[in-house]
Write an enzyme that holds these catalytic residues in place. Structure first.
Site, PDB file in Angstrom:
ATOM      1  N   GLY A 101      41.703 -17.896  50.652  1.00 19.45           N
ATOM      2  CA  GLY A 101      40.819 -18.988  51.044  1.00 19.45           C
ATOM      3  C   GLY A 101      39.536 -18.515  51.682  1.00 19.45           C
ATOM      4  O   GLY A 101      38.458 -19.072  51.429  1.00 19.45           O
ATOM      5  N   GLU A 114      48.446   9.744  55.407  1.00 16.84           N
ATOM      6  CA  GLU A 114      48.442  10.092  53.982  1.00 16.84           C
ATOM      7  C   GLU A 114      49.102   9.036  53.094  1.00 16.84           C
ATOM      8  O   GLU A 114      48.708   8.877  51.937  1.00 16.84           O
ATOM      9  CB  GLU A 114      49.145  11.445  53.778  1.00 16.84           C
ATOM     10  N   HIS A 154      49.540 -23.174  43.016  1.00 13.15           N
ATOM     11  CA  HIS A 154      50.573 -22.233  42.592  1.00 13.15           C
ATOM     12  C   HIS A 154      51.685 -23.079  42.003  1.00 13.15           C
ATOM     13  O   HIS A 154      52.091 -24.097  42.576  1.00 13.15           O
ATOM     14  CB  HIS A 154      51.077 -21.417  43.776  1.00 13.15           C
TER      15      HIS A 154
END
Length: 330
Positions: free
Chosen positions: A134, A227, A108
């Site tokens: 991973g 919901e 990253h």
């Protein structure tokens, strides 16, 4: 269209000539280290003194050294620890032990793109970023496949940075699926924006707002939870496997009509403008500076927000309902 590389584009022999140090043995570090070792690479893992991961890594056949020792032994150093730890670990334990022509890798680009790591000008700096956790990187590799990856070249002093990075990607299985070319800037900024606007920030805020709306209107919290949170997995799984079209094909006509007519009312021009501002904060380094300062102060805001979120009604309701679901393992 982005350039995509496959097995035929990667020469794994380049990696066999080198020692790879994986710094960290969390989910991603473990997966990449084991995949590389299974592929035939010479791998060592660097951990801090007293790390709880040492016993596991050694039990899985990995050579474990201190971060300093691993960095000194390696031709390629891949940093796979949390972003906020990159700067100090690189500056104090890795950089003094790297040699000219070595390669620094990340999965990253945050620390490099936003200047938390300022690499020496005599090393290569690259990124191979699997687009999956991973656990999936390891599981798919063991099954003979691979998780798609991103590749980016920040600094190429040897002239071989891309070839070596592709060899690394092949070692973890990435070129089996495809490795897409990007830049540190693009990967970092899109990643942060996606996390904040949709994947974490946007989704969590939407769930909480919808839950509160139903409860405030007098509906049972349990119904609101089912919901607005529980059933989200069904939709995400459909999106994950087939995009928007599969999701809309598999839900009811009633749900699809509600999606197409009410969704744009909710995510309107005001929300889009707020998204643009979030992106500007990412691009301009506002968020990065804020996060760096937060860590320098020992994360007081993060810790307070964690306590606040843990006390929400939706969390207590969810905990009780999930205890009814025998297929879940908290």
């Amino acid at each position: 269209m982005a350039t995509i590389y496959y097995d035929s584009d990667a020469n794994f022999d380049l990696l066999k000539e080198r020692t790879v140090a994986i710094i960290g043995y969390g989910a991603q570090g473990r997966a990449q280290a084991l995949n590389l070792q299974d592929s035939g690479a010479n791998v060592v893992v660097g951990l801090y003194e007293g790390s709880r991961s040492k016993e596991r890594a050694e039990a899985e056949g990995i050579t474990v050294k201190t971060v300093e020792e691993a960095s000194a032994m390696a031709d390629i150093v891949q940093i796979l620890i949390p972003d906020e730890k990159h700067s100090a670990v690189y500056r104090e334990q890795i950089a003094p032990n790297m040699q000219e022509g070595n390669m620094l890798m990340v999965s990253h680009g945050f620390s490099v793109h936003f200047g938390q790591i300022v690499p020496a000008d005599n090393i290569d700096v690259t990124m191979i970023a699997p687009k999956g956790p991973g656990s999936l990187v390891r599981e798919v590799f063991e099954g003979g496949g691979g998780v798609p990856c991103l590749i980016a070249i920040h600094q190429d002093t040897t002239g071989a940075a891309r070839d070596i990075a592709l060899a690394y990607a092949r070692g973890i299985g990435g070129t089996r699926a495809g490795v897409m070319e990007t830049t540190f800037r693009e990967e970092t900024e899109t990643d942060l924006f996606g996390e904040q606007a949709v994947l974490c920030g946007g989704t969590a805020a939407l769930i909480k707002a919808a839950f509160d709306t139903l409860v405030e209107a007098g509906y049972q919290p349990e119904m609101a939870y089912f919901e607005c949170l529980h059933e989200l997995k069904l939709i995400v799984d459909l999106l994950y496997t087939g995009g928007l079209s599969k999701m809309r094909n598999d839900i009811s006509n009633t749900a699809e009509y509600g999606d197409l007519t009410r969704g744009p009312q909710l995510i309107d021009d005001d929300v889009r403008e707020k998204m643009r501002q979030i992106l500007k904060d990412v691009q301009g380094g506002v968020f990065a500076r804020e996060w760096v300062l937060e860590n320098q102060a020992n994360q007081p805001v993060l810790q307070a927000l964690r306590r606040q979120e843990a006390a929400l009604e939706i969390e207590e309701v969810g905990k009780n309902l999930r205890s009814m679901m025998s297929w879940l393992d908290e």
